[in-house]
Design a protein around this motif. Structure first.
Motif, mmCIF file in Angstrom:
data_model
loop_
_atom_site.group_PDB
_atom_site.id
_atom_site.type_symbol
_atom_site.label_atom_id
_atom_site.label_comp_id
_atom_site.label_asym_id
_atom_site.label_seq_id
_atom_site.Cartn_x
_atom_site.Cartn_y
_atom_site.Cartn_z
ATOM 1 N N HIS A 110 0.821 -1.213 0.000
ATOM 2 C CA HIS A 110 0.000 0.000 0.000
ATOM 3 C C HIS A 110 0.860 1.271 0.000
ATOM 4 C CE1 HIS A 110 -3.375 2.665 1.245
ATOM 5 N NE2 HIS A 110 -2.477 3.209 2.059
ATOM 6 N N HIS A 111 1.791 1.369 0.929
ATOM 7 C CA HIS A 111 2.571 2.600 1.058
ATOM 8 C C HIS A 111 3.530 2.820 -0.113
ATOM 9 C CE1 HIS A 111 0.872 3.582 4.898
ATOM 10 N NE2 HIS A 111 1.254 2.444 5.428
ATOM 11 N N PRO A 112 4.286 1.810 -0.555
ATOM 12 C CA PRO A 112 5.137 2.047 -1.728
ATOM 13 C C PRO A 112 4.350 2.406 -2.983
ATOM 14 C CG PRO A 112 5.872 0.108 -0.549
ATOM 15 C CD PRO A 112 4.558 0.500 0.054
ATOM 16 N N LYS A 133 1.467 3.990 -3.132
ATOM 17 C CA LYS A 133 1.027 5.380 -2.994
ATOM 18 C C LYS A 133 2.187 6.333 -3.261
ATOM 19 C CE LYS A 133 -2.150 6.966 -0.511
ATOM 20 N NZ LYS A 133 -3.008 7.504 0.563
ATOM 21 N N PHE A 134 3.385 5.953 -2.829
ATOM 22 C CA PHE A 134 4.558 6.789 -3.069
ATOM 23 C C PHE A 134 4.868 6.886 -4.562
ATOM 24 C CE2 PHE A 134 9.171 7.077 -3.709
ATOM 25 C CZ PHE A 134 9.437 8.278 -3.082
ATOM 26 N N LEU A 135 4.733 5.761 -5.269
ATOM 27 C CA LEU A 135 5.068 5.732 -6.689
ATOM 28 C C LEU A 135 4.013 6.382 -7.569
ATOM 29 C CD1 LEU A 135 6.518 2.114 -7.030
ATOM 30 C CD2 LEU A 135 7.777 4.251 -7.328
ATOM 31 N N TYR A 136 2.720 6.096 -7.260
ATOM 32 C CA TYR A 136 1.651 6.471 -8.174
ATOM 33 C C TYR A 136 0.646 7.461 -7.599
ATOM 34 C CZ TYR A 136 3.355 2.345 -10.653
ATOM 35 O OH TYR A 136 4.148 1.435 -11.287
ATOM 36 N N GLY A 137 0.693 7.647 -6.281
ATOM 37 C CA GLY A 137 -0.285 8.524 -5.660
ATOM 38 C C GLY A 137 -1.583 7.830 -5.310
ATOM 39 N N TYR A 138 -1.655 6.538 -5.578
ATOM 40 C CA TYR A 138 -2.840 5.763 -5.217
ATOM 41 C C TYR A 138 -2.416 4.326 -4.930
ATOM 42 C CZ TYR A 138 -2.474 4.154 -10.064
ATOM 43 O OH TYR A 138 -2.019 3.627 -11.230
ATOM 44 N N SER A 139 -3.345 3.576 -4.355
ATOM 45 C CA SER A 139 -3.083 2.176 -4.021
ATOM 46 C C SER A 139 -4.204 1.314 -4.579
ATOM 47 C CB SER A 139 -2.991 2.006 -2.503
ATOM 48 O OG SER A 139 -2.969 0.652 -2.155
ATOM 49 N N ALA A 179 -5.581 -2.845 -4.878
ATOM 50 C CA ALA A 179 -5.492 -4.238 -4.426
ATOM 51 C C ALA A 179 -4.654 -4.378 -3.168
ATOM 52 C CB ALA A 179 -4.928 -5.132 -5.539
ATOM 53 N N ALA A 180 -4.624 -3.333 -2.353
ATOM 54 C CA ALA A 180 -3.837 -3.386 -1.123
ATOM 55 C C ALA A 180 -4.659 -2.978 0.096
ATOM 56 C CB ALA A 180 -2.606 -2.490 -1.248
ATOM 57 N N LEU A 232 -5.624 -3.094 16.985
ATOM 58 C CA LEU A 232 -5.836 -2.159 15.882
ATOM 59 C C LEU A 232 -4.648 -1.202 15.808
ATOM 60 C CD1 LEU A 232 -9.644 -1.345 16.286
ATOM 61 C CD2 LEU A 232 -8.542 -3.214 15.031
ATOM 62 N N THR A 233 -3.991 -1.166 14.649
ATOM 63 C CA THR A 233 -2.806 -0.324 14.466
ATOM 64 C C THR A 233 -3.064 0.728 13.403
ATOM 65 O OG1 THR A 233 -1.870 -1.942 12.911
ATOM 66 C CG2 THR A 233 -1.194 -2.102 15.225
ATOM 67 N N ASP A 234 -2.289 1.783 13.463
ATOM 68 C CA ASP A 234 -2.484 2.960 12.605
ATOM 69 C C ASP A 234 -2.034 2.664 11.180
ATOM 70 O OD1 ASP A 234 -2.633 5.436 11.420
ATOM 71 O OD2 ASP A 234 -1.542 6.485 12.997
ATOM 72 N N PRO A 235 -2.933 2.696 10.199
ATOM 73 C CA PRO A 235 -2.540 2.402 8.821
ATOM 74 C C PRO A 235 -1.649 3.473 8.198
ATOM 75 C CG PRO A 235 -4.824 3.116 8.893
ATOM 76 C CD PRO A 235 -4.386 2.943 10.321
ATOM 77 N N GLU A 236 -1.537 4.636 8.835
ATOM 78 C CA GLU A 236 -0.704 5.706 8.284
ATOM 79 C C GLU A 236 0.764 5.553 8.670
ATOM 80 O OE1 GLU A 236 -1.878 7.839 6.071
ATOM 81 O OE2 GLU A 236 -3.748 6.690 6.298
#
Length: 546
Positions: free
Chosen positions: A472-474, A476-482, A484-485, A532-536
């Motif tokens: 998810h995070h990589p 978003k970094f590459l494309y600005g969106y996620s 299938a994650a 529950l952990t912070d997805p950010e």
């Protein structure tokens, strides 16, 4: 592995011969999922007093055998029924190959007398299993079953360690025969050539370093490692199953300063560690450093950085030979050790804010602070997840050999519950804590039923952030969106395991975590603490995974 004398001169069915061969090599457990092609092997194990541990998926049966092997330093044995049973176990077999684990897989097989007629689950396993194992054989003569089985166990546990495979056609394994079980091969412990040369290098080095990994553990080399480090004042870094082979409170132990230590050293002794992605394909070690690699056998990674000197042989005996040939003064490395200690302290101080983070949902690092204060030093910790377990790999202190397990370099999620089952059976007196991502739960979450049926009070702690964070995070970094994650947020996996006969807890805030852990371990049941952990929160990944 301990061996036992077994009388095999009476004619018995092939499954009994399999079990007698297992017993002759000291085996006490067979991990499996029920399949008709395996019935005679089950009957043989029952007669020979070998426990049968059945899981809910063949992959988990194989991973349970891997967990047993990692916890005992003996071969783990699984039985996979014909066709889809074997193919379901392939990822675990591949994991054993990548991680050098002595896994023995026994396969069912369609009957030989009907081969080519289209029997149920008829497929030739050997051609597609062979690239992953040290040996792959089909037993086509009942009289050869015991020898083939014993040879597979011996081969798996002979360095370099790795998986082996034997399958047994239905009609052959149900037939009777007399059979001799061969004696196990004699063990040798010869040091590698070149030990004196390495001793001279390390004795003269001003900034030496040792990077030790899984094959040090398999070689029972922890005592020799400590003696060598003490004698020459060498800082030690660990990965894989090497974790726990050098105590974290030793003055020469370092973890957070690994990048500085490996880049800044002038001689680096790499013990039982491949120069794969975990070491930047060799680039993690300073390019001007003299790189010495010691392992059971020469590396197969011909395109990674090549060592300046490669030693192949018995790891423990070679470390002893190096130490006995060395004449360096350990005090000469004091400035180097002090430099690394300053870096270690600085890096640990930088982590403190995350460890003390009071946010809700939780920061993963806060979970590991609480677990570090709670678990026993000999607790076995099993990691199964992406970013959640990466945080653990970064900060978890492993105090004893064989108490840290993860998916290894093959990186197969779903490995954790099986490995935890094998570890708990090997050490029922110890705490076993499974670190589980919510994504990883989807691969083998039904193994909580296995834990409940076999009365294995394993406690899982889940980092539930509702995403595939490693992707998810990589993305978003590459494309600005996620894409299938994403997973369902705040899914009550604790209620899922409760329905399977286990103990479940939900944790939303940091102050709820310690009481939840206490209740989970006190329950006497398999348990899941769903945190529950912070997805950010983004794991600060530096390694090149590809």
């Amino acid at each position: 592995m301990a061996t036992e004398q077994v009388d095999s001169k009476t004619a018995v069915h092939g499954g009994r011969l399999v079990a007698q061969a297992m017993k002759s090599r000291g085996a006490t457990k067979l991990f499996t999922l029920s399949g008709g092609h395996l019935f005679s092997i089950y009957d043989g194990c029952k007669e020979e007093g070998i426990d049968i541990v059945d899981t809910r998926h063949e992959q988990s049966a194989a991973f349970a055998a891997i967990g047993w092997a990692k916890a005992t330093r003996e071969p783990g044995i699984c039985a996979l029924t014909a066709g889809c049973g074997v193919t379901n176990g392939m990822s675990a077999i591949a994991s054993a190959q990548a991680d050098g684990v002595p896994l023995v897989s026994l396969g069912g097989r369609a009957p030989e007398m009907r081969w080519g007629m289209g029997s149920l689950q008829e497929i030739d396993h050997v051609p597609f299993v062979s690239p992953l194992v040290k040996s792959a054989e089909t037993a086509k003569d009942p009289a050869k079953i015991a020898a083939l089985t014993a040879d597979a166990i011996d081969s798996a546990s002979t360095p370099p360690l790795g998986p082996t495979f034997v399958d047994y056609p239905l009609d052959v394994v149900f037939s009777e025969a007399e059979s001799d079980i061969p004696d196990p091969p004699a063990e040798s412990a010869e040091p590698a050539d070149g030990a004196a040369r390495v001793a001279k290098m390390l004795s003269e080095a001003e900034r030496p370093a040792i990077m030790a990994g899984s094959n040090l553990y398999w070689a029972h080399g922890e005592t020799e490692l400590r003696a060598l480090a003490d004698a020459l004042g060498i800082p030690v870094f660990l990965n894989g199953l090497g974790r726990g082979c050098f105590p974290p409170d030793h003055e020469l132990y370092f973890s957070r300063a690994r990048a500085a230590g490996l880049k800044g050293c002038d001689v680096c002794l790499v013990i039982g560690v491949p120069l794969d992605f975990r070491l930047g394909f060799g680039a993690s070690i300073g390019e001007d450093a003299t790189l010495v690699q010691l392992d059971f056998a020469p590396s197969r990674l011909e395109k990674s950085r090549l060592p300046d000197l490669a030693l192949s042989g018995d790891i423990g005996a070679t470390l002893t030979a190096i130490r006995e040939s060395a004449n360096g003064d350990p005090k000469r490395t004091v400035p180097w050790v002090e430099e690394l200690r300053r870096t270690e302290i600085e890096k640990r101080a930088e982590e403190q804010e995350m460890l003390d983070d009071d946010r809700s949902p939780l920061h993963p690092m806060r979970i590991y602070k609480e677990l570090g204060d709670f678990l026993d030093r000999d607790a076995i910790v099993v990691g199964d997840g992406g970013d959640f377990v990466s945080f653990a790999g970064r900060v978890w202190e492993t105090w004893e050999p064989g108490t840290w397990m993860d998916p290894g370099p093959y990186g197969c999620l779903g490995a954790g519950p099986g490995q935890a089952i094998g570890a708990k059976l090997a050490h029922p007196e110890r705490q076993v804590c499974l670190l589980l991502g919510d994504g990883a739960f989807g691969f083998s979450g039904m193994e909580f039923d296995t834990m409940a049926r076999h009365n294995l009070p394993i406690v899982a702690v889940m980092g539930n952030n509702g995403i595939w964070a490693l992707e998810h995070h990589p993305m978003k970094f590459l494309y600005g969106y996620s894409i299938a994650a994403e997973l369902r947020p705040e899914t009550r996996y604790d209620e899922v395991v409760s329905a399977l006969g286990c103990h479940g807890e939900l944790v939303r805030t940091p102050d709820e975590l310690r009481p939840a852990l206490e209740r989970a371990f006190a329950s006497g049941k398999p348990a899941l603490v769903n945190v529950l952990t912070d997805p950010e929160v983004v794991y600060p990944r530096r390694a090149n995974l590809a």
